[in-house]
Design an enzyme around this catalytic site. Structure first.
Site, short mmCIF file in Angstrom:
data_model
loop_
_atom_site.label_atom_id
_atom_site.label_comp_id
_atom_site.label_asym_id
_atom_site.label_seq_id
_atom_site.Cartn_x
_atom_site.Cartn_y
_atom_site.Cartn_z
N TRP A 361 6.85 -12.72 2.07
CA TRP A 361 8.42 -12.75 1.50
C TRP A 361 9.45 -12.44 2.22
O TRP A 361 11.01 -12.68 2.09
CB TRP A 361 8.49 -11.49 0.43
N GLU A 501 4.51 -0.12 2.05
CA GLU A 501 3.48 -0.26 2.44
C GLU A 501 2.75 1.04 3.10
O GLU A 501 1.49 1.29 3.43
CB GLU A 501 3.01 -1.47 3.52
N GLN A 615 10.10 1.47 4.35
CA GLN A 615 11.01 0.73 3.65
C GLN A 615 12.08 1.17 2.60
O GLN A 615 10.99 1.29 1.57
CB GLN A 615 10.72 -0.40 4.17
#
Length: 775
Positions: A361, A501, A615
């Site tokens: 992405w 993640e 993030q």
């Protein structure tokens, strides 16, 4: 200035210091980082910044976009192709080795204005003979198949026989420095001399027999000789297994400079038929050698001049930020091949083997905005890659039990899922990688990118013929992906991974759910637009995709009832269901690069049990769909999540910088910007040797244009400029394409000026809320 170190011919090529990145010492510990920083690429091929003669611990790499192979690897990965850089020098039989000889002087320079890598060194061998070696190399941006190396060799305090080995090395491996993972992807198909005037090495990939053909030729002459007469007194061709070698000798004379010109041509069976590869390379090689390096170099420089005429951004008052931004722009714009819609830009671009050369992405969300506004043709090409992989995305959805098109988390040349199943955690322990199974938001990210391109360009031909189908098929996927919860009368998206993640197998990730909702809603809006304005195209695509009224009603129901974990009273969005129940840690310490340090007591093997995130996730959502949230909601969520973001991905700092500017946290915004801008220059993630952080490069550009430059598109589709400059910045100027017009925005502390440089008709722009008409 550094020009005193070079011959006049080289001096005249080198740009001003603001365009230059320097390596001032030879150090095997930091060389791998410079190999990434000094990678040259034209979007077709990328060659890492290793030394022509080779060095200890180097990570050589020659990567050609679209050439993948699996062989004995976990998944298909970009192939490290034969290395054509090699030029070894010998004085009376002794090799001039960077690691065995004494380096008296040393410097390398990346010229970002011209896409040239310069070098200069003074080297002393075991017999106290001193040789000066300087020169440059480039990979042509004009003719993508041409590359060249020019070296100037001067015996400083001796005369004697100098030997030269010019090598095309096919012994290359992927993961060469890792015994656990190294893989051989190539076998030699042809190793031969080209009419005794050059050498040819053709390799074939193990799985698909994709051919990579490289030809090289060397010309030797005295620097003062305008006729460039050959001075080689001995020449030999050596087809040594997987290496194709030309060896030359000439009589070196004290203080008399000799020039070595090496011409390289590269083609693959993606470019021409296998049976025509050798003849094509030979013809092109001798045409190049006959013309000489200078003319191709000039054409190459002219292409960069044209690219920079739009892409360059000037920051006055902050030299560090100005150069760091230019570095990111240089590598980003060098990494795209605007004429090949079957390839994209990988997470590490063509700068290394990191992430196996796969596309994430990163391309659509972080890199594409730069191309949309600076190089729209390239942006369209990158989106065409996704369109061309639509059949594979449909296959992927069907394999997983869904309808429509589900794009893979990691993509290569086939468009199928290429995410490895296993990797390693922060402690080096083997762990199952779930992103390929669960990180589904990429499907909505791609649809979002299609719409953003259309908003900025009004390229209706693209939308009608390609983009609409992508949006419809991805919307169809999300409708099938949602699960109906009868007792709550809502649709949920469970068992996913969001942008963060650290947390896997979560339910109702806000980013994923909101983007899915947006994707379905945009599909419905687009259908209505086509019905109203382009009925023939609507009938064609609805027949092709079997879009029925019954299905559209289902889309509406799902879109209206998708659940978002959002407390409207507190205005705090829960990243996913149960996130606020996790153990809470707040970051309060930072390292020398201003990167977060793990809070005391954290078990980094159990990050999913904490509220620490990798993030931007919720903050990322509020940036992409900014019009959905009021300013107070943005501020509350930014302040909450900023303190819990570890920035273990280079993707985060740029997004926090932009949001920081939107909510008034100017100091932290600037710090986040510099983290992003310097991610590779200071290696603050510790893995620059693996390749460029290409998404961070795109994010850095976004911070300057969308953040400090204040550019955004509002709900009505109008261009807005709401800028803010850091204290040390005196002026910021940038250029963008907007609906076919090229405009320049100049920002100072006192005013904002918008000029139209190219285009027809008037442009309406809102500057700090005031509507202006630019003629």
């Amino acid at each position: 200035m550094v020009k005193h170190m070079f011959l006049e011919d080289v001096n005249n090529l080198i740009s001003d210091d603001k365009w230059l990145i320097f390596q001032n010492e030879y150090n095997t510990e930091v060389n791998p980082r410079y190999e990434t920083l000094f990678t040259l690429t034209n979007g077709y091929m990328g060659v890492r910044g290793t030394f022509e003669e080779g060095s200890e611990g180097e990570r050589s790499g020659n990567f050609i976009a679209g050439i993948f192979d699996k062989s004995d690897a976990q998944v298909r990965e970009i192939v490290n192709a034969q290395n054509w850089l090699r030029i070894k020098l010998y004085v009376e039989g002794e090799e001039l080795s960077l690691d065995k000889c004494q380096l008296i002087e040393f410097k390398r320079i990346l010229d970002m204005k011209k896409g040239i890598l310069f070098r200069s060194m003074l080297i002393k061998d075991s017999k106290d003979r001193i040789t000066r070696i300087e020169g440059y190399r480039f990979i042509s941006r004009s003719d993508l198949h041409r590359s060249a190396i020019k070296l100037f060799v001067t015996p400083v305090n001796y005369s004697g026989v100098v030997g030269i080995e010019s090598i095309i090395d096919g012994t290359v491996l992927n993961s060469a420095d890792s015994p656990k993972h190294r893989v051989k992807h190539l076998k030699v198909a042809d190793n031969s001399s080209l009419n005794k005037s050059g050498v040819y090495l053709e390799t074939a990939t193990i799985d698909d027999d994709i051919r990579i053909a490289t030809g090289s030729a060397v010309r030797l002459y005295h620097y003062e000789d305008k006729e460039k007469n050959n001075i080689a007194k001995f020449k030999r061709f050596l087809p040594l297994g997987e290496m194709s070698i030309e060896y030359f000798e000439f009589d070196g004379t004290e203080n008399k400079t000799v020039v070595i010109d090496k011409f390289i041509i590269t083609y693959t069976s993606r470019d021409v038929k296998k049976g025509l590869l050798k003849s094509t390379v030979e013809k092109e090689l001798f045409a190049f050698a006959g013309e000489g390096i200078d003319k191709e170099l000039q054409r190459h420089i002219e292409v960069y001049e044209e690219l920079w005429s739009v892409a360059d951004i000037n920051i006055e008052g902050d030299e560090e930020a100005d150069k760091a931004l230019r570095f990111n722009i240089f590598h980003l714009m060098s990494s795209v091949n605007e004429n090949d819609p079957m390839v994209s830009i990988a997470a590490k671009a063509l700068h290394g083997e990191g992430y196996k050369g796969h596309v994430f992405w990163d391309t659509e969300i972080f890199m594409l905005p730069f191309f949309i506004y600076v190089h729209p043709k390239a942006a369209k090409t990158l989106l065409m890659y996704r369109y061309n992989m639509l059949d594979a995305a449909r296959k992927n959805a069907a394999l997983n039990g869904y309808k429509g098109a589900q794009y893979p988390w990691e993509s290569a040349d086939t468009g199928e899922e290429e995410t490895p199943k296993w990797g390693f955690d922060y402690m080096g322990n083997p762990v199952r990688i779930w992103t390929g199974d669960l990180e589904h938001h990429i499907t909505a990210d791609i649809a979002f990118a299609v719409w953003e391109y259309f908003r900025a360009t009004e390229d209706i031909e693209f939308m009608l013929n390609y983009g609409a189908e992508v949006i419809f098929e991805t919307a169809r996927f999300w409708v099938s992906r949602c699960e109906y919860v009868k007792e709550l009368d809502r649709y949920e998206i469970n068992n996913v991974i969001g942008p963060d993640e650290f947390h896997e197998h979560v339910d109702n990730n806000a980013y994923t759910d909101y983007l899915a909702k947006w994707n379905i809603k945009k599909g419905l809006e687009l259908i209505n637009m086509l019905k109203e304005k382009y009925p023939e195209h609507y009938h064609a695509i609805s027949n092709k995709k079997c879009l029925t009224n019954e299905e559209m009603e289902k889309w509406k129901e799902v879109e209206e009832k998708i659940y978002i974990p959002y407390d409207k009273d507190k205005k705090l969005i829960e990243q996913f269901e149960g996130y606020f129940d996790k153990k809470d840690y707040v970051i309060d310490k930072f390292d020398e690069n201003n990167m977060p340090i793990w809070p005391e007591g954290v078990d980094i093997t159990k990050l999913g049990d904490t509220q620490l995130i990798k993030q931007a996730d919720v903050v990322m959502l509020m940036l992409l769909l900014g019009e959905e949230f009021d300013e107070e909601t943005k501020r509350i969520n930014y302040e909450y999540y900023e303190k819990r973001t570890m920035h273990k991905s280079s993707l985060g700092p740029s997004m926090y910088a932009i949001m920081g500017l939107k909510v008034g946290d100017h100091k932290n915004a600037y710090q986040s910007f510099m983290r992003s801008a310097n991610v590779d220059l200071v290696d603050n993630q510790g893995n620059t040797k693996e390749g460029l952080h290409a998404a961070s490069a795109g994010g850095t550009w976004q911070v300057v244009v969308f953040g400090f430059g204040g550019m955004e598109i509002d709900k009505e589709g109008a261009l807005n400029i709401n800028s803010w400059l850091p204290e040390k910045w005196d002026k910021l100027s940038y250029k963008v394409f907007w609906k076919g017009n090229l405009i320049e925005v100049i920002v100072t502390k006192q005013e904002v000026t918008v000029k139209k440089l190219k285009g027809k008709g008037n442009i309406k722009v809102k500057v700090k809320g005031k509507e202006l008409t630019i003629e």
